[in-house]
Write an enzyme that holds these catalytic residues in place. Structure first.
Site: not given
Ligand code: CP3
Length: 359
Positions: A36, A40, A49, A85, A161
């Protein structure tokens, strides 16, 4: 365990440090990249973003390229990881993926046994060509010493998922599915292996010089289940993406008590989380693997002296050969970017001193 492992290629001395470490060759400093690293916690990421939602950033090669490159300059890391992702290939399999605040959401996934027959495995180049395009843009922009790492999810983590419809605390639905519908689960895992192998091969063809298989939720499985649903399928995946000189990294989080079964996947590099010290990991798997890890990302929220001491301890436990410095999981959004920059610089300096001293 060793039958899948190729002999390391003859690397020129000027090969990228990250690749040399993956093949357990001597290096002048320990290479670093961070899971990562584009995300963010970086104001530069948040600025992009603001203009586009997360899925649009994954779908548009020029945006994916822009944010992939941000941490290279800002942090001085030794490898880039493709911005995308884990759930992107699931879209190609015919399920709907959304990222509302609070984590991913999958609709029309696998809620009953029969649903596995609906999953499609189209050629990656027809459905995920925008990812290949992003890889081409990124590799054209990167300096030669910085390889691009491609990635995808391992079958168990992706299946979680599909079956849960999103994140999960205890993987209740996924485990119930494996235990009660093993035949259909096999169909699903076979399809995931085929789709992901084709997807990773497309990324390698588009310029990725290493690939990482994320099995983020593998630690939910007991050792026998991991052997059946983790090792077996990851091993098939590794076999299908194996190319000369392209290291395969397997990161199976939470698997310290059965780490030998992770090594049995035949990967070249094994990701390690913070629950297994690197010297203990080395004791389990022996000298034929490189190790990647293993700082707890939460430590980066602490004052610098704490971070520095942890990094030094990790370098000491890793020893001189076959170590790629990384975290034990992804950076969290609250991380001060300055701490990350100092960490990268410190690992470079402290490891260079150790390598010069022959430690
Ligand atoms: O590491 C990198 O810098 C490359 C980019 C990357 C992302 N996701 C970007 C992302 C990678 C390699 C991933 C993989 C991924 N995605 C995993 C495996 C790694 C891991 O963390 O275990 C998993 C489990 C996912 C699924 C996923 N995507 C979750 C659970 C979430 C929500 C939690 C969160 O951190 O927000 C995402 C969203 C996501 N993936 C973001 C980013 C930058 C945040 C999206 C945003 O900008 O709003």
């Amino acid at each position: 365990m060793q039958d899948l492992k190729p002999t390391p290629p003859d690397l020129p001395p000027d090969a990228p440090t990250f690749l040399r470490a993956c093949w357990r060759q001597p290096v002048d400093h320990t290479p670093v990249w961070l899971m990562r690293q584009a995300g963010r916690y970086l104001p530069e990421y948040r600025a992009v973003r603001q203009k586009a939602d997360f899925l649009t950033m994954c779908h548009r090669p020029e945006l994916a390229c822009e944010v992939t490159l941000q941490p290279i300059e800002l942090l001085g890391v030794d490898a880039a990881i493709l911005f995308s992702d884990l759930l992107i290939p699931l879209e190609a399999m015919g399920v709907t993926v959304k990222f509302p605040e609070g984590g991913p959401e999958i609709t029309n996934g696998v809620t009953k046994a029969d649903d596995v027959h609906r999953l499609q495995t189209p050629p990656a180049k027809d459905t995920l060509g925008y990812v290949a395009e992003a890889c081409r843009l990124i590799t054209a922009a990167l300096p030669a010493r910085i390889p691009l790492i491609g990635f995808a999810g391992a079958p168990f983590t992706l299946a979680s998922y599909l079956v849960e419809g999103g994140g999960s605390k205890n993987y209740q639905k996924t485990k119930a599915f494996l235990y009660q519908h093993p035949k259909e689960a096999e169909v699903m895992f076979d399809k995931l292996v085929d789709m992901v192998a084709d997807f990773l091969n497309m990324q390698i063809d588009a310029g990725c010089r290493a690939v990482q298989i994320f099995d983020s939720w593998a630690g939910a499985l007991d050792p026998q289940d991991y052997e059946r649903w983790g090792t077996q399928y990851t091993r098939r995946l590794v076999q299908k993406v194996r190319r000369p000189g392209v290291p395969v990294i397997v990161f199976a989080k939470g698997t310290g008590t059965y780490f030998d079964r992770v090594a049995a996947s035949g990967a070249d590099v094994l990701g390690v989380d913070w629950t297994l010290p690197l010297d203990a990991a080395r004791g389990i798997v022996g000298p034929d693997f490189a190790l990647q890890g293993n700082m707890d990302p939460i430590r980066l929220l602490c004052p610098w002296e704490h971070i520095r001491a942890t990094a030094d301890r990790i370098l000491d436990a890793a020893g001189p050969l076959g170590h790629v410095f990384n975290l034990g999981h992804g950076l969290v959004p609250q991380t001060p970017p300055d701490h990350v920059k100092r960490l990268v610089a410190h690992v470079h300096e402290a490891s260079a001193a150790r390598h010069r001293a022959g430690i």
